[in-house]
Design a protein around this motif. Structure first.
Motif, PDB file in Angstrom:
ATOM      1  N   LEU A  50       0.868  -1.172   0.000  1.00 33.61           N
ATOM      2  CA  LEU A  50       0.000   0.000   0.000  1.00 33.61           C
ATOM      3  C   LEU A  50       0.906   1.223   0.000  1.00 33.61           C
ATOM      4  O   LEU A  50       1.774   1.368   0.870  1.00 33.61           O
ATOM      5  CB  LEU A  50      -0.894   0.009   1.240  1.00 33.61           C
ATOM      6  N   VAL A  51       0.755   2.085  -0.984  1.00 40.69           N
ATOM      7  CA  VAL A  51       1.538   3.318  -1.067  1.00 40.69           C
ATOM      8  C   VAL A  51       0.631   4.463  -0.651  1.00 40.69           C
ATOM      9  O   VAL A  51      -0.411   4.702  -1.281  1.00 40.69           O
ATOM     10  CB  VAL A  51       2.080   3.551  -2.493  1.00 40.69           C
ATOM     11  N   THR A  52       1.021   5.145   0.389  1.00 35.28           N
ATOM     12  CA  THR A  52       0.166   6.195   0.938  1.00 35.28           C
ATOM     13  C   THR A  52       1.024   7.318   1.494  1.00 35.28           C
ATOM     14  O   THR A  52       2.218   7.119   1.783  1.00 35.28           O
ATOM     15  CB  THR A  52      -0.758   5.623   2.038  1.00 35.28           C
ATOM     16  N   ARG A  67       1.260   1.951   9.988  1.00 33.44           N
ATOM     17  CA  ARG A  67       1.200   0.503  10.144  1.00 33.44           C
ATOM     18  C   ARG A  67       2.459  -0.165   9.589  1.00 33.44           C
ATOM     19  O   ARG A  67       3.112   0.333   8.664  1.00 33.44           O
ATOM     20  CB  ARG A  67      -0.026  -0.041   9.399  1.00 33.44           C
ATOM     21  N   ASP A  68       2.789  -1.329  10.130  1.00 29.72           N
ATOM     22  CA  ASP A  68       3.886  -2.128   9.593  1.00 29.72           C
ATOM     23  C   ASP A  68       3.417  -2.998   8.429  1.00 29.72           C
ATOM     24  O   ASP A  68       4.175  -3.259   7.490  1.00 29.72           O
ATOM     25  CB  ASP A  68       4.489  -3.017  10.682  1.00 29.72           C
ATOM     26  N   THR A  69       2.175  -3.463   8.504  1.00 32.46           N
ATOM     27  CA  THR A  69       1.563  -4.244   7.427  1.00 32.46           C
ATOM     28  C   THR A  69       0.079  -3.905   7.362  1.00 32.46           C
ATOM     29  O   THR A  69      -0.499  -3.385   8.335  1.00 32.46           O
ATOM     30  CB  THR A  69       1.702  -5.761   7.646  1.00 32.46           C
ATOM     31  N   VAL A  70      -0.527  -4.180   6.230  1.00 33.58           N
ATOM     32  CA  VAL A  70      -1.976  -4.109   6.077  1.00 33.58           C
ATOM     33  C   VAL A  70      -2.420  -5.380   5.353  1.00 33.58           C
ATOM     34  O   VAL A  70      -1.598  -6.059   4.728  1.00 33.58           O
ATOM     35  CB  VAL A  70      -2.438  -2.857   5.293  1.00 33.58           C
ATOM     36  N   THR A  71      -3.704  -5.695   5.424  1.00 37.27           N
ATOM     37  CA  THR A  71      -4.207  -6.891   4.750  1.00 37.27           C
ATOM     38  C   THR A  71      -4.973  -6.501   3.493  1.00 37.27           C
ATOM     39  O   THR A  71      -5.424  -5.360   3.338  1.00 37.27           O
ATOM     40  CB  THR A  71      -5.134  -7.692   5.681  1.00 37.27           C
ATOM     41  N   TRP A  72      -5.117  -7.481   2.593  1.00 37.77           N
ATOM     42  CA  TRP A  72      -5.907  -7.246   1.386  1.00 37.77           C
ATOM     43  C   TRP A  72      -7.344  -6.874   1.753  1.00 37.77           C
ATOM     44  O   TRP A  72      -7.947  -6.011   1.110  1.00 37.77           O
ATOM     45  CB  TRP A  72      -5.892  -8.491   0.501  1.00 37.77           C
ATOM     46  N   ALA A  73      -7.880  -7.470   2.798  1.00 32.26           N
ATOM     47  CA  ALA A  73      -9.261  -7.181   3.191  1.00 32.26           C
ATOM     48  C   ALA A  73      -9.433  -5.730   3.611  1.00 32.26           C
ATOM     49  O   ALA A  73     -10.508  -5.139   3.404  1.00 32.26           O
ATOM     50  CB  ALA A  73      -9.677  -8.112   4.329  1.00 32.26           C
TER      51      ALA A  73
END
Length: 298
Positions: free
Chosen positions: A166-168, A177-183
């Motif tokens: 995710l590019v933000t 966040r360190d990670t995000v989920t597809w959901a």
């Protein structure tokens, strides 16, 4: 006959006598005469004629297959003889999917150091266009996905494995966040590549697997356009890791790995499946095999 077969291939590609003649650099009556002479030499009708081009006869379809093979072999022979006389020189036409454009110098720079008399042209195309232009001799090689959709009869060399982030912009939701989920993508204002791009189809599939259906707020076939919008802080995007860095968009942006699952897809060099290769394509494939990039993008 070779020149007539080349005219025939261009006519089929352009599907219009006037455009084909312009592409071949001849007058339309000359092109029409050349196609008729080819039909007379072969003893079959190749083109369905009317007030305009209406496609190929069954015999024309079969001759097209032979024409591509013969013209390809003839070009290979000419290049091989030129290389024997003068050494490796000439021009390589590359078509590259948008997400891989930034990695092209990793291939062209070391190649040109070894072969300074070879020049390149690089154009951005979607994956289907890469394969179509290979088949029609419009390009010499391409860079595209290797493991997601059928490639047909091509020679391929893996270059690197693409993963997704995710590019933000900094200060936006999820930016810490360190990670995000597809959901979690369901709740983010996204801008993405257009649906004709395989990268977008890959992303759509991973979202669907996570039970997510999205409507992007903006679509483009340009990574620079997407990154420009992400930089405003009003949009985010899903992109391969390091794309933002490669295009120079680093200040104020974060790239956050997308997990559950951590998806990867192989990107590589593709060339026509033909033996022997032209000297230029053979040297390019050799360079790609020696790069050692067939691992996660870094």
């Amino acid at each position: 006959m070779i020149d007539k077969l080349e005219f025939f291939i261009v006519l089929v590609r352009e599907e219009h006598f006037g455009r084909a003649a312009e592409e071949c650099g001849i007058a339309q009556p000359s092109l029409s005469a050349a196609i008729r002479q080819l039909e007379e030499q072969l003893g079959v009708q190749l083109v369905v004629r009317g007030s305009r081009y209406q496609g190929l006869t069954p015999e024309g379809q079969r001759v097209l297959e032979w024409a591509k093979r013969i013209v390809g072999d003839a070009r290979t022979m000419r290049e091989e003889m030129r290389a024997a006389r003068k050494g490796l020189a000439g021009h390589i036409r590359l078509a590259v999917i948008p997400t891989a454009l930034a990695m092209v110098p990793r291939l062209t720079e070391p190649f040109q150091e070894k072969h300074p008399n070879v020049t390149f042209s690089v154009v951005s195309r979607n994956s289907l266009q890469v394969l179509s232009q290979l088949d029609d001799f419009e390009i010499d090689a391409g860079i595209t996905y290797l493991d997601n959709e059928p490639l047909g009869r091509v020679t391929s060399v893996p270059l690197y494995s693409e993963d997704y982030t995710l590019v933000t912009a900094e200060g936006t939701p999820h930016a810490d966040r360190d990670t995000v989920t597809w959901a979690e993508m369901a709740n983010i204002r996204l801008c993405l590549l257009t649906p004709d791009m395989q990268n977008r189809r890959i992303i759509n599939q991973h979202l669907a697997n996570a039970g997510v259906s999205i409507t992007p707020m903006l679509e483009s076939n340009s990574m620079v356009v997407l990154l420009s919008h992400v930089a405003t802080g009003r949009w985010a995007s899903i992109m391969p890791r390091n794309v933002a860095k490669s295009f120079g968009f680093t200040q104020g942006l974060r790239t956050i790995p997308i997990v559950e699952p951590e998806a990867r897809h192989m990107v590589g060099l593709v060339a026509p499946y033909r033996e022997p290769f032209t000297p230029l394509v053979s040297a390019l494939l050799h360079e790609a095999r020696g790069l050692g990039l067939d691992k996660t993008e870094t």
